[in-house]
Write a protein that holds these residues in place. Structure first.
Motif, short mmCIF file in Angstrom:
data_model
loop_
_atom_site.label_atom_id
_atom_site.label_comp_id
_atom_site.label_asym_id
_atom_site.label_seq_id
_atom_site.Cartn_x
_atom_site.Cartn_y
_atom_site.Cartn_z
N TYR A 139 0.87 -1.18 0.00
CA TYR A 139 0.00 0.00 0.00
C TYR A 139 0.91 1.22 0.00
CZ TYR A 139 -3.69 -3.21 1.46
OH TYR A 139 -4.61 -4.25 1.53
N VAL A 140 0.89 1.96 -1.10
CA VAL A 140 1.77 3.13 -1.24
C VAL A 140 0.93 4.38 -1.08
CG1 VAL A 140 3.40 4.32 -2.74
CG2 VAL A 140 3.24 1.83 -2.81
N ARG A 141 1.07 5.05 0.06
CA ARG A 141 0.34 6.30 0.30
C ARG A 141 1.13 7.44 -0.31
NH1 ARG A 141 -2.93 8.16 5.56
NH2 ARG A 141 -3.87 9.97 4.57
N LEU A 142 0.45 8.24 -1.13
CA LEU A 142 1.12 9.35 -1.81
C LEU A 142 1.04 10.61 -0.97
CD1 LEU A 142 -0.21 8.79 -5.45
CD2 LEU A 142 1.83 7.84 -4.39
N THR A 143 1.95 11.53 -1.25
CA THR A 143 1.94 12.82 -0.55
C THR A 143 0.73 13.62 -1.01
OG1 THR A 143 3.41 13.70 -2.25
CG2 THR A 143 4.45 12.91 -0.22
N PRO A 144 0.27 14.59 -0.21
CA PRO A 144 -0.94 15.35 -0.57
C PRO A 144 -0.84 16.11 -1.91
CG PRO A 144 -0.41 15.69 1.73
CD PRO A 144 0.73 14.92 1.14
N ASP A 145 0.37 16.45 -2.35
CA ASP A 145 0.48 17.19 -3.62
C ASP A 145 0.27 16.30 -4.84
OD1 ASP A 145 2.89 16.06 -2.70
OD2 ASP A 145 4.04 17.21 -4.18
N HIS A 146 0.22 14.96 -4.68
CA HIS A 146 -0.07 14.03 -5.78
C HIS A 146 -1.41 13.36 -5.51
CE1 HIS A 146 3.96 14.44 -7.36
NE2 HIS A 146 4.46 14.20 -6.15
N ASP A 147 -2.20 13.19 -6.58
CA ASP A 147 -3.50 12.54 -6.44
C ASP A 147 -3.41 11.11 -6.95
OD1 ASP A 147 -6.22 12.37 -5.85
OD2 ASP A 147 -6.77 12.80 -7.93
N ALA A 148 -3.83 10.16 -6.14
CA ALA A 148 -3.73 8.75 -6.49
C ALA A 148 -4.63 8.40 -7.67
CB ALA A 148 -4.08 7.89 -5.29
N LEU A 149 -5.76 9.10 -7.80
CA LEU A 149 -6.68 8.84 -8.92
C LEU A 149 -6.03 9.20 -10.24
CD1 LEU A 149 -9.51 7.69 -8.92
CD2 LEU A 149 -10.41 9.99 -9.05
#
Length: 158
Positions: A139-149
């Motif tokens: 599970y790779v949680r991205l930083t808030p400045d990148h959107d996973a969608l």
């Protein structure tokens, strides 16, 4: 000028005796020998200890590897495939987290670097688990400045 000539004669006379004296000492040394005055070192112990001498490192005849090995765990081997189950989609939408199947030997740092190299996104944290079928899920949680969608669309599994 007369004084210098007499001075030269005086210095020249001892030179003729010097080679004679040198020859005499050489003759004496040759007759006596150089090892005539050697003495043995007294031994203080009854047991003999072999002296420590120079021990050189072994060098093989040829290198065992012709070239250094290429990186065994690159980004293409680390990440096997993205996972697009319903729970994975929920993670993408609600928690800004991508879910991947990864190589069983990959660690969290390698997974984080692989995601950065492949899709140019910064991962905030990585959680991993090994599924009952023996595959590793990340599970790779991205930083808030990148959107996973957006990243999921770029990868092409949405």
């Amino acid at each position: 000028m007369a004084t210098t000539k007499s001075a030269k004669r005086k210095t020249a006379a001892p030179k003729s005796t010097k080679p004679e004296a040198k020859a005499k000492t050489a003759k004496k040394a040759a007759l006596q020998g150089v090892h005539s005055h050697s003495s043995r070192k007294p031994r203080t112990s009854v047991s003999f200890h072999r002296p420590k001498t120079l021990r050189l490192r072994r060098e093989g005849r040829y290198p065992r590897k012709s070239i250094p090995h290429a990186p065994r765990m690159d980004q293409y081997r680390t990440i096997v495939s993205p996972l697009n189950t319903e729970s994975a989609m929920k993670k993408i939408e609600e928690h800004n987290t991508l879910v991947f199947l990864v190589d069983i030997k990959a660690n969290k740092r390698q997974i984080k670097d692989a995601v950065k190299k492949l899709w140019d996104v910064q991962a905030a944290k990585v959680n991993t688990l090994i599924r009952p079928d023996g595959k590793k899920k990340a599970y790779v949680r991205l930083t808030p400045d990148h959107d996973a969608l957006d990243v999921a669309n770029k990868i092409g599994f949405i």
